[in-house]
Write an enzyme that holds these catalytic residues in place. Sequence first.
Site, short mmCIF file in Angstrom:
data_model
loop_
_atom_site.label_atom_id
_atom_site.label_comp_id
_atom_site.label_asym_id
_atom_site.label_seq_id
_atom_site.Cartn_x
_atom_site.Cartn_y
_atom_site.Cartn_z
N LEU A 1 0.81 -1.22 0.00
CA LEU A 1 0.00 0.00 0.00
C LEU A 1 0.84 1.27 0.00
CD1 LEU A 1 -2.70 -0.90 2.69
CD2 LEU A 1 -2.97 -0.90 0.22
N ALA A 2 2.15 1.13 0.26
CA ALA A 2 2.99 2.33 0.42
C ALA A 2 2.96 3.16 -0.85
CB ALA A 2 4.41 1.93 0.77
N GLN A 3 2.73 4.44 -0.68
CA GLN A 3 2.54 5.32 -1.84
C GLN A 3 3.76 6.21 -2.07
OE1 GLN A 3 -0.92 7.67 -0.92
NE2 GLN A 3 -2.34 5.96 -1.14
N GLY B 1 7.03 6.68 -1.01
CA GLY B 1 8.33 6.22 -1.46
C GLY B 1 9.26 5.82 -0.33
N GLU C 1 8.74 15.29 1.30
CA GLU C 1 7.59 14.99 2.16
C GLU C 1 7.78 15.73 3.48
OE1 GLU C 1 5.68 10.80 0.99
OE2 GLU C 1 7.57 10.57 2.02
N HIS D 1 -1.87 9.55 10.72
CA HIS D 1 -1.55 10.33 9.51
C HIS D 1 -2.58 11.44 9.36
CE1 HIS D 1 -0.48 11.33 5.42
NE2 HIS D 1 0.51 10.45 5.46
N ARG E 1 4.25 14.60 10.74
CA ARG E 1 2.86 14.14 10.79
C ARG E 1 2.16 14.38 12.12
NH1 ARG E 1 3.87 8.47 7.59
NH2 ARG E 1 4.23 9.54 5.62
N HIS F 1 -2.18 5.13 11.36
CA HIS F 1 -1.40 4.83 10.15
C HIS F 1 -0.21 3.91 10.41
CE1 HIS F 1 0.34 5.39 6.22
NE2 HIS F 1 1.43 5.93 6.71
N GLU G 1 7.65 -3.28 10.45
CA GLU G 1 6.76 -2.51 11.34
C GLU G 1 6.49 -3.18 12.69
OE1 GLU G 1 3.55 -0.66 9.18
OE2 GLU G 1 2.58 0.00 11.03
N ARG H 1 7.39 8.77 13.28
CA ARG H 1 8.22 8.41 12.12
C ARG H 1 8.26 9.52 11.09
NH1 ARG H 1 6.83 6.05 7.06
NH2 ARG H 1 4.77 5.36 7.73
C1 LIG Z 1 -1.41 3.20 3.05
C2 LIG Z 1 0.02 3.15 3.51
C3 LIG Z 1 0.98 3.93 2.86
C4 LIG Z 1 2.31 3.88 3.29
N1 LIG Z 1 3.25 4.62 2.61
C5 LIG Z 1 4.56 4.51 2.97
C6 LIG Z 1 5.58 5.17 2.22
O1 LIG Z 1 5.31 5.81 1.22
N2 LIG Z 1 6.86 5.03 2.64
C7 LIG Z 1 7.21 4.30 3.75
O2 LIG Z 1 8.41 4.24 4.08
N3 LIG Z 1 6.26 3.64 4.45
C8 LIG Z 1 4.96 3.72 4.08
N4 LIG Z 1 4.02 3.04 4.80
C9 LIG Z 1 4.44 2.14 5.87
C10 LIG Z 1 5.07 0.88 5.28
O3 LIG Z 1 4.39 0.53 4.10
C11 LIG Z 1 5.02 -0.28 6.24
O4 LIG Z 1 5.42 0.11 7.51
C12 LIG Z 1 5.93 -1.40 5.78
O5 LIG Z 1 5.69 -1.70 4.44
C13 LIG Z 1 5.72 -2.62 6.65
O6 LIG Z 1 6.37 -3.72 6.04
P1 LIG Z 1 6.43 -5.10 6.82
O7 LIG Z 1 7.15 -6.03 5.94
O8 LIG Z 1 6.93 -4.87 8.18
O9 LIG Z 1 4.89 -5.52 6.99
P2 LIG Z 1 3.76 -5.83 5.92
O10 LIG Z 1 4.13 -5.35 4.58
O11 LIG Z 1 2.48 -5.34 6.47
O12 LIG Z 1 3.72 -7.42 5.86
C14 LIG Z 1 3.29 -8.18 6.96
C15 LIG Z 1 3.27 -9.64 6.56
O13 LIG Z 1 3.07 -10.46 7.72
C16 LIG Z 1 2.13 -11.48 7.43
N5 LIG Z 1 1.52 -11.93 8.69
C17 LIG Z 1 0.99 -11.19 9.69
N6 LIG Z 1 0.56 -11.99 10.69
C18 LIG Z 1 0.81 -13.26 10.31
C19 LIG Z 1 0.58 -14.55 10.90
N7 LIG Z 1 -0.03 -14.70 12.10
N8 LIG Z 1 0.97 -15.66 10.22
C20 LIG Z 1 1.55 -15.55 8.98
N9 LIG Z 1 1.80 -14.37 8.39
C21 LIG Z 1 1.43 -13.24 9.05
C22 LIG Z 1 1.17 -10.82 6.46
O14 LIG Z 1 0.43 -11.79 5.75
C23 LIG Z 1 2.16 -10.03 5.59
O15 LIG Z 1 2.68 -10.87 4.59
C24 LIG Z 1 2.68 3.07 4.38
C25 LIG Z 1 1.72 2.29 5.02
C26 LIG Z 1 0.40 2.32 4.59
C27 LIG Z 1 -0.60 1.47 5.30
#
Ligand SMILES: Cc1cc2nc3c(=O)[nH]c(=O)nc-3n(C[C@H](O)[C@H](O)[C@H](O)COP(=O)(O)OP(=O)(O)OC[C@H]3O[C@@H](n4cnc5c(N)ncnc54)[C@H](O)[C@@H]3O)c2cc1C
Length: 498
Positions: free
Chosen positions: A45-47, A49, A116, A234, A282, A343, A367, A378
């Site tokens: 979903l990250a938009q 960058g 940003e 956010h 933010r 957010h 995260e 952040r």
């Molecule tokens: C709308 C939006 C826009 C954003 N824009 C930005 C941006 O522009 N720049 C930026 O730096 N950050 C941005 N962020 C934040 C950033 O996208 C996230 O913090 C980051 O991508 C998190 O990555 P992750 O790998 O930690 O978790 P995620 O990408 O959320 O992945 C989590 C994974 O864990 C798995 N999982 C969870 N629980 C279990 C379980 N019990 N068993 C098995 N699997 C499980 C899920 O299925 C998934 O595959 C944005 C966030 C959002 C919501």
Amino acid sequence: MKFKKYGVIIVGTGISGIYAALNLSDKLSVLMLSKRELTLCNSALAQGGVAAVMDKDNDNPELHIKDTLVAGQYKNNLDNVKILVEQGPNDVKRLADVYGVDFDRNADGSLALTLEGGHSRRRIAHHKDTTGYEIETNLIEQVQKLKNVSVINNSVLCRLERENGVFFADVIVNDEKGGISHEYYCSENVILATGGIGRVYAYTTNSAIATGDGIRLAYDLGAKIENLSYVQFHPTAFADRKNQECFLISEAVRGEGAYLLNCRKERFMPNYEPERKELAPRDVVSACIMEEEKKTGSNDFWLDISHKDPEFVKNRFPMIYKNVLEKGYDMTKEPIPIYPCQHYLMGGINVDGKGATNIEGLYAAGECSHTGVHGKNRLASNSLLEALVFSRLIAEDINSHSEKINVSEMEYNMPDPAQFTETLPEGIVAEVREIMQNAYFVFPNYPEAEKGLARIKQLREMLERGNYKLTPEFVETKSLVTVAYIILTEVLERKDEK
Ligand SMILES: Cc1cc2nc3c(=O)[nH]c(=O)nc-3n(C[C@H](O)[C@H](O)[C@H](O)COP(=O)(O)OP(=O)(O)OC[C@H]3O[C@@H](n4cnc5c(N)ncnc54)[C@H](O)[C@@H]3O)c2cc1C
């Protein structure tokens, strides 16, 4: 019970989980679990960058470090901020050069960097307004080519136990017909990359998987959880107040010149922040919106970029343009309604500079982890950078101490899932979300937090004592209740802190 053994188990296929897998030695057998389909995650979903010092003529690491600390109210872990900022540019470069991520470029081929909130320089590499999806899909393609990595979709880590240095995992696997079965895996190395906690709120930008499962499983194992009350709201989610998942209007829209307007369609940020205006961090912008709401008595707020060239807006933000048009607003011609929304989570499972928790063999990335780089708030686009840098460091740490591990099976006793027979009562999750929304939205509401915590404690006890069936719904409910419990406990403990 027999548990199939892997060199490493990675829970999560967002950017942090996948980038860890790509950096692990190909001598290690790796199992990756994804709760739903691979791209259903916050990463996709990250938009805006990914922030990094890529233009050394106009930017430098000291400035990025300073911006990160200012946004984080100096509650950051400085050592880890330095690791993030100094090592990050190389990981961003690898995304483009090694993994084929198509960042937007200037005519001369250099990266087109955007601005940003909270950044003193243009340093955000992006792919239009769908950067996360571009990175996530490219990395998934690469990981699927690796022979040492097995990925299982629709597999929910339900229980995680540890004995004699080995982690034993009970995984619920959903089949296409809606049935579930249990599979059992074990490893000496587990990387939790399970993402955020947004779904503990009634309104969030987070995807459906963001229920804090990894944080709860780590907490139950005795891992240290830090700063879970550092939740980011956010300032500019699309405000139709119809869906739980609120569509984000990227901070980059303000970075490219959009104004925030109150209910009278008047610009108000310069009254609160004469220097930084709409580009304050933010937490500051969200707090100003709440202050302005008190003054005007209205929660109608708008984001206006209609004074910019329509072609530029459509080309720079094609996904946002299309989405808000479907909701009835043409952002090239008129302001769009916005309101703050949950957010991001700055806190999480505490880790050191290599992503290791206080439990040997247990790592956390992205995260769900707390590296301390974000402090209390952040800085925009530092999250993807953190996911990349620290998941690579985890992989390097595991590579440095793990010999080739022969896949085999181990015997371990876990209560048989058939022993759990009760059906979970309805309505628990909705109640938790209402409690959280009332107790802590932008600012804590202490009387509501006290009342809410008392009820959350009752729900927690009920879930602990009950003999509920081990279903994905039970896993998420338990996680959300635990996360709410830790957040509200911390909010109340820190009542007198500045
Ligand atoms: C709308 C939006 C826009 C954003 N824009 C930005 C941006 O522009 N720049 C930026 O730096 N950050 C941005 N962020 C934040 C950033 O996208 C996230 O913090 C980051 O991508 C998190 O990555 P992750 O790998 O930690 O978790 P995620 O990408 O959320 O992945 C989590 C994974 O864990 C798995 N999982 C969870 N629980 C279990 C379980 N019990 N068993 C098995 N699997 C499980 C899920 O299925 C998934 O595959 C944005 C966030 C959002 C919501």
